[in-house]
Design a protein around this motif. Structure first.
Motif, PDB file in Angstrom:
ATOM      1  N   TYR A 140       0.738  -1.242  -0.238  1.00  8.42           N
ATOM      2  CA  TYR A 140      -0.120   0.014  -0.038  1.00  8.42           C
ATOM      3  C   TYR A 140       0.806   1.422  -0.090  1.00  8.42           C
ATOM      4  O   TYR A 140       1.883   1.267   0.530  1.00  8.42           O
ATOM      5  N   PHE A 141       0.451   2.326  -0.811  1.00  2.00           N
ATOM      6  CA  PHE A 141       1.329   3.583  -0.671  1.00  2.00           C
ATOM      7  C   PHE A 141       0.765   4.438   0.545  1.00  2.00           C
ATOM      8  O   PHE A 141      -0.356   4.147   1.062  1.00  2.00           O
ATOM      9  N   MET A 142       1.799   5.010   1.193  1.00  2.00           N
ATOM     10  CA  MET A 142       1.670   5.672   2.232  1.00  2.00           C
ATOM     11  C   MET A 142       1.509   7.256   1.906  1.00  2.00           C
ATOM     12  O   MET A 142       2.247   7.824   0.958  1.00  2.00           O
ATOM     13  N   GLY A 143       0.668   8.052   2.437  1.00  2.00           N
ATOM     14  CA  GLY A 143       0.449   9.600   2.112  1.00  2.00           C
ATOM     15  C   GLY A 143       1.764  10.114   2.525  1.00  2.00           C
ATOM     16  O   GLY A 143       2.493   9.531   3.114  1.00  2.00           O
ATOM     17  N   TYR A 180      -6.349  -3.134  -4.878  1.00  2.00           N
ATOM     18  CA  TYR A 180      -6.632  -1.774  -5.300  1.00  2.00           C
ATOM     19  C   TYR A 180      -5.693  -0.797  -4.784  1.00  2.00           C
ATOM     20  O   TYR A 180      -5.576  -0.738  -3.516  1.00  2.00           O
ATOM     21  N   LEU A 181      -5.125   0.073  -5.564  1.00  2.79           N
ATOM     22  CA  LEU A 181      -4.154   0.790  -5.031  1.00  2.79           C
ATOM     23  C   LEU A 181      -4.453   2.319  -5.419  1.00  2.79           C
ATOM     24  O   LEU A 181      -4.688   2.615  -6.381  1.00  2.79           O
ATOM     25  N   VAL A 182      -4.231   3.386  -4.398  1.00  3.37           N
ATOM     26  CA  VAL A 182      -4.513   4.558  -4.288  1.00  3.37           C
ATOM     27  C   VAL A 182      -3.233   5.596  -3.944  1.00  3.37           C
ATOM     28  O   VAL A 182      -2.894   5.299  -2.824  1.00  3.37           O
ATOM     29  N   PHE A 183      -3.008   6.487  -4.653  1.00  2.36           N
ATOM     30  CA  PHE A 183      -1.661   7.338  -4.295  1.00  2.36           C
ATOM     31  C   PHE A 183      -1.934   8.579  -5.304  1.00  2.36           C
ATOM     32  O   PHE A 183      -2.602   8.780  -6.325  1.00  2.36           O
ATOM     33  N   THR A 184      -0.867   9.549  -4.871  1.00  7.12           N
ATOM     34  CA  THR A 184      -0.862  10.806  -5.386  1.00  7.12           C
ATOM     35  C   THR A 184       0.504  11.203  -5.860  1.00  7.12           C
ATOM     36  O   THR A 184       1.296  10.577  -5.720  1.00  7.12           O
TER      37      THR A 184
END
Length: 217
Positions: A140-143, A180-184
């Motif tokens: 998982y991506f960290m904010g 599902y991966l979400v990142f900015t």
């Protein structure tokens, strides 16, 4: 006087227990984040009011019986573009990579009613996703987190948010299972983040760069 001092000391000690505050290390933040991570329901991944065309294309592919699919989406919250009946809140571009009957395919949806479809000559993206799925599943991506503390067993993160920055998502759908991966953009570039290098060492980040490379050909 002594009795008063003892009562005051007891009050201070009990207050410290009631309102315990602990600064967390980087590894502790990761553990806490992982415990609280919730995998969203697949039906909620692409909201109709935001991902109209993405959702429509995704549903059509699921109905066709496809078992290997990767969807890469880039959205631009806060920006506006030319609208038509398929347009949503802000510009979104989605790219579908998959396999069906041992053939690879590629489809692009630009957020409006137009789309581009063709056969992907290079199957490197889906092959990489399949070979590394077991590892990506755990990632998982960290904010952009600059610090964290735990107050009475409640995790409080110090995060940096940037308006109107690109937001990315990757969905890997494999034989009925999915990740599902979400990142900015900031998650991958902001040097203030404790987890900049952590994010850039992920297998998922390698997949992201592989997708970008393919799309920029």
């Amino acid at each position: 006087m002594k009795s008063r001092l003892i009562i005051l000391a007891l009050f201070i000690c009990s207050s410290q227990n009631l309102f315990s505050q602990q600064k967390l290390t980087k590894s502790e933040i990761l553990k806490e984040y992982q415990k609280n991570e919730v995998n969203p329901n697949i039906d909620s991944l692409y909201r109709w009011d935001i991902h109209l065309q993405t959702r429509k294309t995704f549903d059509e592919l699921l109905k066709s019986g496809i078992d290997t699919l990767l969807i890469y989406s880039v959205s631009y919250p806060g920006y506006h573009t030319k609208r038509d009946s398929c347009s949503t809140m802000y510009p979104i571009h989605s790219y579908f990579f998959g396999r069906t009957k041992d053939k690879s395919f590629y489809k692009a949806v630009n957020g409006i009613c137009e789309s581009v479809q063709g056969v992907s000559i290079d199957d490197e993206i889906t092959r990489f996703a399949i070979e590394n799925y077991s590892k990506i599943k755990k990632e998982y991506f960290m904010g952009v987190i600059t610090g964290a503390e735990k107050i009475n067993n409640t995790l409080r993160l110090n995060e940096v948010w940037t308006d109107h920055e690109p937001k990315y998502s990757i969905l890997i759908f494999l034989n009925g299972d999915y990740k599902y991966l979400v990142f900015t953009e900031g998650d991958l570039t902001n040097r203030k983040s404790l987890f900049l290098h952590y994010n850039r060492r992920l297998i998922s980040f390698k997949l992201f760069k592989l997708i970008e490379k393919e799309l920029n050909k």
